[in-house]
Design an enzyme around this catalytic site. Structure first.
Site, mmCIF file in Angstrom:
data_model
loop_
_atom_site.group_PDB
_atom_site.id
_atom_site.type_symbol
_atom_site.label_atom_id
_atom_site.label_comp_id
_atom_site.label_asym_id
_atom_site.label_seq_id
_atom_site.Cartn_x
_atom_site.Cartn_y
_atom_site.Cartn_z
ATOM 1 N N SER A 129 0.841 -1.189 0.000
ATOM 2 C CA SER A 129 0.000 0.000 0.000
ATOM 3 C C SER A 129 0.886 1.253 0.000
ATOM 4 O O SER A 129 1.729 1.389 -0.881
ATOM 5 C CB SER A 129 -0.967 -0.052 1.187
ATOM 6 O OG SER A 129 -2.025 0.854 1.039
ATOM 7 N N ASP A 184 -8.733 -4.651 -6.530
ATOM 8 C CA ASP A 184 -8.033 -3.671 -5.694
ATOM 9 C C ASP A 184 -7.914 -2.366 -6.473
ATOM 10 O O ASP A 184 -7.060 -2.218 -7.351
ATOM 11 C CB ASP A 184 -6.653 -4.185 -5.290
ATOM 12 C CG ASP A 184 -5.969 -3.274 -4.277
ATOM 13 O OD1 ASP A 184 -6.529 -2.207 -3.956
ATOM 14 O OD2 ASP A 184 -4.871 -3.631 -3.798
ATOM 15 N N HIS A 197 -7.972 -5.227 -1.114
ATOM 16 C CA HIS A 197 -6.718 -4.614 -0.664
ATOM 17 C C HIS A 197 -6.157 -5.303 0.583
ATOM 18 O O HIS A 197 -5.000 -5.088 0.934
ATOM 19 C CB HIS A 197 -6.947 -3.127 -0.391
ATOM 20 C CG HIS A 197 -5.687 -2.321 -0.280
ATOM 21 N ND1 HIS A 197 -4.756 -2.239 -1.295
ATOM 22 C CD2 HIS A 197 -5.193 -1.560 0.743
ATOM 23 C CE1 HIS A 197 -3.754 -1.456 -0.918
ATOM 24 N NE2 HIS A 197 -3.991 -1.036 0.312
#
EC number: 3.1.1.74
Length: 217
Positions: A129, A184, A197
């Site tokens: 991320s 995602d 995610h």
């Protein structure tokens, strides 16, 4: 609703969906084997995702570390999370680099430490991320000699996947593996958080095998 509001709301919704034991486990996921331990053959540097605790997070970092130790030997691998000025706050995601310079500097310090403290170690790295942006930007800015010591990189939920065209600019594409789960939205140039995610823990073993293959070349 603004994009930032969607991002925060998405994280909040997903946090409610995470089982309580998993939330509790997030409190202490840190590894400082480079900073505090002896030099090892391989050093794994990892940057966690936004809001994750410790310096390794929970979703995928610890899993890659443990799998890499299983593949190469626990006494052969040092795992080091990026902490310090990288506090994994939400706001830096909205900057042009999808993180801030202080976070990039914190990661750079870990690469520099691996190079100076353990000049013979083979460096591998990963990020999830916001942490994927931290590692991406850090490696781009490394000097050529140090960059050559980075044998492999794995990026999960890559926030700069579109901006950087599925690679780390200036770093060998065959030494990079990017994991972007179906659904995602972070991987398609938005900061909208969906359940996909949170799925990258399932890729930890495969990522470790990829990194192990690169240090064995």
């Amino acid at each position: 609703m603004s994009l930032r509001s969607l991002f925060v709301a998405g994280l909040a919704t997903l946090a409610l969906a995470v089982p309580a034991p998993q939330i509790q486990a997030r409190q202490g996921m840190s590894s400082n084997e480079l900073e505090s331990g002896p030099c090892r053959d391989v050093t794994f540097i990892f940057a966690r995702g936004s809001t994750e605790q410790g310096n390794m997070g929970l979703i995928v970092g610890p899993g890659v570390c443990s799998s890499l130790k299983k593949d190469l030997g626990s006494d052969k691998v040092a795992c080091q999370g990026v902490g310090g000025a990288y506090t994994a706050q939400l706001a830096p995601n909205f900057l042009s680099q999808n993180t801030n310079q202080a976070s990039i500097n914190a990661a750079t310090d870990m690469f520099d430490l691996a190079n100076t403290k353990c000049p013979n170690t083979k460096i591998v790295a990963g990020g999830y991320s916001q942490g994927s942006a931290v590692i991406d930007n850090t490696i781009q800015a490394l000097g050529s000699d140090l960059k050559a010591k980075v044998k492999g990189v794995v990026l999960f939920g890559f926030t700069r996947n579109v901006a950087d065209k599925g690679q780390i600019p200036g770093y060998p594409k065959d030494q990079t593996k990017i994991y972007c789960a179906v659904g995602d939205m972070v991987c398609v140039n938005t900061l909208i958080i969906t359940p996909a995610h949170l799925t990258y823990g399932a890729d930890a073993g495969d990522a470790a095998k990829f990194l192990a293959s690169k240090v064995q070349e």
